[in-house]
Design a protein around this motif. Structure first.
Motif, PDB file in Angstrom:
ATOM      1  N   ILE A   1       0.838  -1.204   0.000  1.00  0.00           N
ATOM      2  CA  ILE A   1       0.000   0.000   0.000  1.00  0.00           C
ATOM      3  C   ILE A   1       0.870   1.250   0.000  1.00  0.00           C
ATOM      4  CG2 ILE A   1      -1.656   1.335   1.373  1.00  0.00           C
ATOM      5  CD1 ILE A   1      -2.877  -1.367   2.204  1.00  0.00           C
TER       6      ILE A   1
ATOM      7  N   MET B   1       2.118   1.786  -3.435  1.00  0.00           N
ATOM      8  CA  MET B   1       1.096   2.312  -4.337  1.00  0.00           C
ATOM      9  C   MET B   1       0.868   3.783  -4.096  1.00  0.00           C
ATOM     10  SD  MET B   1      -1.952  -0.453  -4.555  1.00  0.00           S
ATOM     11  CE  MET B   1      -2.923   0.870  -3.909  1.00  0.00           C
TER      12      MET B   1
ATOM     13  N   ILE C   1      -9.944   3.519  -9.011  1.00  0.00           N
ATOM     14  CA  ILE C   1      -8.940   2.455  -8.885  1.00  0.00           C
ATOM     15  C   ILE C   1      -8.259   2.437  -7.512  1.00  0.00           C
ATOM     16  CG2 ILE C   1      -6.750   1.581  -9.790  1.00  0.00           C
ATOM     17  CD1 ILE C   1      -8.267   1.144 -12.110  1.00  0.00           C
ATOM     18  N   PRO C   2      -7.727   3.573  -7.027  1.00  0.00           N
ATOM     19  CA  PRO C   2      -7.097   3.491  -5.701  1.00  0.00           C
ATOM     20  C   PRO C   2      -8.068   3.058  -4.618  1.00  0.00           C
ATOM     21  CG  PRO C   2      -6.957   5.730  -6.602  1.00  0.00           C
ATOM     22  CD  PRO C   2      -7.535   4.877  -7.659  1.00  0.00           C
TER      23      PRO C   2
ATOM     24  N   THR D   1      -9.010  -0.695  -4.938  1.00  0.00           N
ATOM     25  CA  THR D   1      -7.885  -1.549  -4.570  1.00  0.00           C
ATOM     26  C   THR D   1      -7.764  -1.623  -3.060  1.00  0.00           C
ATOM     27  OG1 THR D   1      -6.833  -0.509  -6.454  1.00  0.00           O
ATOM     28  CG2 THR D   1      -5.501  -2.044  -5.191  1.00  0.00           C
TER      29      THR D   1
ATOM     30  N   TYR E   1     -10.633  -3.826  -1.640  1.00  0.00           N
ATOM     31  CA  TYR E   1     -10.591  -5.264  -1.910  1.00  0.00           C
ATOM     32  C   TYR E   1      -9.311  -5.918  -1.414  1.00  0.00           C
ATOM     33  CZ  TYR E   1     -14.954  -4.871  -4.396  1.00  0.00           C
ATOM     34  OH  TYR E   1     -16.258  -4.673  -4.687  1.00  0.00           O
ATOM     35  N   LEU E   2      -8.289  -5.084  -1.136  1.00  0.00           N
ATOM     36  CA  LEU E   2      -7.060  -5.674  -0.594  1.00  0.00           C
ATOM     37  C   LEU E   2      -7.300  -6.327   0.759  1.00  0.00           C
ATOM     38  CD1 LEU E   2      -4.021  -3.373  -1.311  1.00  0.00           C
ATOM     39  CD2 LEU E   2      -4.344  -5.756  -1.937  1.00  0.00           C
TER      40      LEU E   2
ATOM     41  N   ALA F   1     -15.066  -7.034  -8.083  1.00  0.00           N
ATOM     42  CA  ALA F   1     -14.460  -5.707  -8.233  1.00  0.00           C
ATOM     43  C   ALA F   1     -14.754  -5.084  -9.600  1.00  0.00           C
ATOM     44  CB  ALA F   1     -12.958  -5.794  -7.985  1.00  0.00           C
TER      45      ALA F   1
ATOM     46  N   TYR G   1     -16.491  -1.495 -10.405  1.00  0.00           N
ATOM     47  CA  TYR G   1     -15.799  -0.399 -11.083  1.00  0.00           C
ATOM     48  C   TYR G   1     -16.732   0.304 -12.071  1.00  0.00           C
ATOM     49  CZ  TYR G   1     -12.371   1.928 -14.087  1.00  0.00           C
ATOM     50  OH  TYR G   1     -11.671   2.849 -14.808  1.00  0.00           O
TER      51      TYR G   1
END
Lengths: 567, 257
Positions: free
Chosen positions: A371, A374, A396-397, A400, A403-404, A526, A530
């Motif tokens: 993380i 990123m 997107i960020p 992510t 869902y991480l 995911a 989106y």
């Protein structure tokens, strides 16, 4: 291969045998004890290696080579220090890396390898002279440290030979020896400090924590160091600008190297050289005179287990078996006594089992590193302002990040069935439960609540306070999906009772299949998310569907029957 | 009277190795059975089958009128089991471990609490109730296991080497406990190879060797059948072909070589 290495090491350290004899050392005994110790070292898994693979301690036979290889790689990573242009800065950074990583290496296997308390029962009762015993210890420590330090310093040695001079490389060698001595002292001091502050019972779990931090630091340094060095204008920094640098030991060693290398009669460099000779010598003296005996006593205490008598009788009230909030959470999330029992059991085991922590906690650390990485990248590409005023695409960020957290859970849930203490699971098998599913579901719920809920809450609060309430539907959908993914993973992976199996190596194929499956489930949730991101009504409807699905999956976990369990 | 445990033609294989070769046994309520045999005779295997840990056996096991093959859940409710090696989750405290056990037997948490507190107090572990068991001696762990076998007030108690690692005083407590439990009408299946204690606590002795029952009866009946010998001598006579003192002699010879 490693057999020959052991033979060579033995031959090498016994070269000065006639000298040892003069000190009253019995050479044949020395040789056979060292031989046995080296054999054992070879079959022991290093702390770092243990966290990385599922390898079982039993079939390792060339741990030495693996350790040496890891040290070599670490040494190569340290070379990033050489991007600094100023000699003193570059060497201070390099020596700091060495001190930190070497200390971590040594801390993790000091009790296991270097000061084995079993010696007290096995070797000391035999007719052996004190000098022989001391000699075996010292030589063993020497061998063990050399196995790490030599490969670790090799890349730098070559680098110095090429970029500076052969003389520079030569002067590097004595400095490394002094530095290693100093680090040994440091490790001793850290150990004594830990032992002084914490009870011997706590000691083992502290060492586990150190091992976990170790794994994360190494992983993080692999990922971050090269990037940061390349991108920033750091390489022109000069640490001699700061006076506090005198407090950092690696600076003394850097100065000492520069002094030998350049022979400049610079006052500062001379002080450095003096310090880096004097401090290790004083520290050796301290270790031999004060630390080692105190150390031995404390360690004997740890392994004898007699210390439990010293703990004062617990006056704690019987009503508080389960500390406050875990019981509350268990009551909220579980529906019957057995499930609740399993919830509380898992809650405690995941905190206390060293085995579980060693496997799972480093993964959290890796994730934090990812993380950070990123974030580091996205900051360099977008400006934060663009994210804040909504002109940049936050999909997107944000997705992510959301869902991480299911990846974290995957790590935890797949480790749930394993324990060193697996024999104790007779308990579940003798219990009169219709379905073991209740235990499994309690256990999975505990894992979700413990490892996923805090992240969810944190990400929610953080993104709402930074970006605003308009994200709420998407955040909710994301997290309900995370729950769904986690319970599906749980339904498929958990065909065993919690903490009931010995750890086995998973085959490469199984791992790949698992990875693909994860990606599939992850993508199935995911990717639609989106595309639906901006349609709040649709998102809300899907949230309800997803919640219903989660409920169904959790119910079906509860109904897992005895015959579905895998042995 | 109906036997509470009835075992008929019990066979069990581990792979190709046959461990139990047709065990037949009837046990009546309130009896204390001493189940003895040399290492590897099949004692622990029998115990594990009774507790429902090894479901793939051949033959018939009826406990209180219920068939172990089909009604294992109900049967498990009736049983309390102390396993052979002190196997428990050592990072838990006794209080936590026993509350898990209570939950698994679906006892009301309050009941579990009161019972565990009293049982452990009686076993002199009151002060250790909230300490993690990884620092416990073997004897202390064994006491926790005994508590875990009794906490749900079972009708049948199966003890597999329960005195391992216990000190002399605790052994006395356990011996009294066994006879008091029997007076309460509990059936006790006591598995051991410590002859002197089996001789004292058991009403009936079942001796197995190589997966078969080789002797079965009260101590007096066994004496009638096998001659007026100690249990240890009977055991040696039935389970060992060659002379045991011979082994000792061979060791002495080897040391002198």
């Amino acid at each position: 291969m490693s057999k020959h290495l052991t033979k060579f090491i033995l031959w090498f350290v016994l070269l000065p045998a006639s000298l040892y004899k003069k000190f009253g050392v019995e050479i044949p005994k020395l040789k056979s004890i060292l031989n046995a110790k080296l054999l054992m070292d070879d079959r022991r898994v290093n702390g770092l290696y243990k966290t990385k693979s599922g390898q079982h301690d039993h079939n390792v036979s060339s741990a030495t080579l693996i350790t040496m290889f890891i040290s070599l790689i670490m040494g190569a990573v340290f070379l990033t220090a050489f991007t600094f242009e100023k000699d003193l800065t570059c060497f201070t950074v390099y020596f700091s890396f060495v001190i930190i990583i070497l200390s971590l290496f040594l801390i993790t296997d000091f009790t296991q390898v270097l000061i084995d308390v079993k010696d007290n029962y096995i070797i000391l009762p035999k007719p052996i002279r004190a000098n022989t015993f001391i000699a075996t210890r010292l030589l063993h420590i020497f061998i063990h440290v050399s196995k790490i330090v030599i490969p670790m310093s090799l890349p730098a040695l070559i680098m110095i030979g090429i970029t500076r001079s052969v003389w520079g490389a030569f002067s590097f060698i004595p400095i490394m020896i002094l530095l290693t001595t100093f680090t040994l002292f440091l490790v001793n001091a850290i150990y004594l400090f830990i032992l002084k502050i914490f009870s011997p019972e706590k000691f083992k779990s502290i060492i586990t924590s150190v091992q976990i931090v170790f794994a994360i630091v190494i992983y993080g340094s692999f990922q971050l160091m090269p990037r940061m060095m390349n991108e920033s204008g750091l390489n022109e920094a000069d640490i001699t600008d700061y006076t506090f640098i005198w407090l950092i030991p690696s600076y003394w060693f850097a100065g000492a190297w520069k002094f030998i290398y350049s022979f400049t009669p610079d006052m500062n460099l001379m002080i450095c050289a003096l310090l880096s000779v004097a401090v290790p010598i004083v520290s050796i003296w301290l270790v031999i005179k004060y630390f080692a005996p105190a150390f031995q006593n404390k360690l004997t205490l740890i392994s004898s287990g007699s210390s439990s008598k010293q703990i004062k009788a617990d006056t704690q009230d019987i009503t508080n078996i389960h500390p406050g909030y875990s019981l509350l959470l268990a009551k909220i999330f579980t529906q019957n006594v057995a499930e609740r029992g399993a919830f509380l059991f898992t809650w405690k085991m995941t905190t206390r089992s060293r085995d579980f922590k060693m496997k799972v906690y480093p993964q959290f650390g890796y994730l934090i590193v990812i993380i950070a990485l990123m974030f580091y990248r996205s900051v360099s590409h977008h400006s934060i302002n663009a994210l804040l005023d909504g002109t940049a695409d936050i999909r997107i960020p944000l997705l992510t990040l959301i869902y991480l957290s299911s990846f974290i859970l995957l790590g935890a849930i797949t480790q749930l069935p394993y324990s060193e203490n697996f024999n104790a699971s007779w308990l579940f098998h003798t219990s009169p439960l219709k379905n073991p599913g209740q235990i499994i579901s309690g256990s999975i719920k505990a894992t979700i609540v413990k490892f996923c809920l805090p992240i969810i809450l944190f990400v929610m609060l953080a993104s709402i306070s930074v970006i605003g309430t308009q994200l709420i539907p998407n955040l909710l959908f994301g997290f309900v999906n995370t729950m769904l993914i986690s319970s599906i993973i749980g339904r498929i992976m958990m065909n065993k009772l919690p903490f009931s199996s010995p750890r086995k190596n998973m085959s490469e194929g199984q791992n790949t299949a698992k990875g693909f499956f994860m990606l599939f489930v992850f993508g199935a949730c995911a990717i639609p998310h989106y595309f639906l991101f901006n349609f709040n009504w649709v998102i809300s409807i899907f949230t309800i569907i997803s919640a219903g699905g989660t409920h169904m999956v959790l119910q079906s976990i509860k109904n897992i029957s005895w015959s579905e369990l895998k042995e | 009277m109906e036997p509470i445990i009835s075992i008929k033609n019990l066979y069990k294989n581990y792979g190709k190795k046959e461990v139990l070769k047709g065990i037949n046994l009837d046990i009546y309520p309130g009896q204390v059975i001493g189940y003895i045999g040399p290492n590897g005779a099949g004692k622990s295997t029998t115990v594990k089958i009774l507790c429902g840990l090894l479901p793939d056996y051949r033959g018939e096991v009826i406990i209180k009128g219920l068939n172990l093959k089909t009604d294992s859940i109900q049967i498990k409710r009736l049983l309390g089991y102390v396993p052979e090696l002190a196997e428990l989750y050592e990072v838990l405290t006794p209080a936590e471990f026993l509350s898990l056990v209570g939950d698994l037997y679906e006892l009301p948490p309050e009941t579990t609490k009161t019972r565990m507190e009293k049982i452990l107090a009686a076993l002199d572990l009151k002060d250790n109730l909230h300490q993690r068991m990884d620092t416990f001696s073997k004897g202390m762990k064994q006491k926790v296991l005994i508590a875990s076998a009794l906490i749900h007030n079972p009708e049948i108690i199966i003890l597999d080497e329960p005195l391992n690692g216990l000190d002399a005083n605790t052994v006395i407590i356990i011996k009294h406990l066994i006879s008091n439990l029997a007076k309460e009408g509990k059936t006790i299946f006591y598995c051991s190879h410590m002859m002197d204690i089996v001789e004292k606590v058991s009403e009936k002795i079942v001796l197995i060797n190589d997966g078969r029952v080789v002797a079965n009866g009260t101590f007096l009946e066994l004496k009638d059948q096998l001659g007026d010998k100690s249990l240890e001598q009977m055991f040696a006579g039935l389970t060992s072909g060659n002379s045991l003192s011979g082994a000792a002699e061979e060791i002495i010879l080897a040391m002198n070589q």
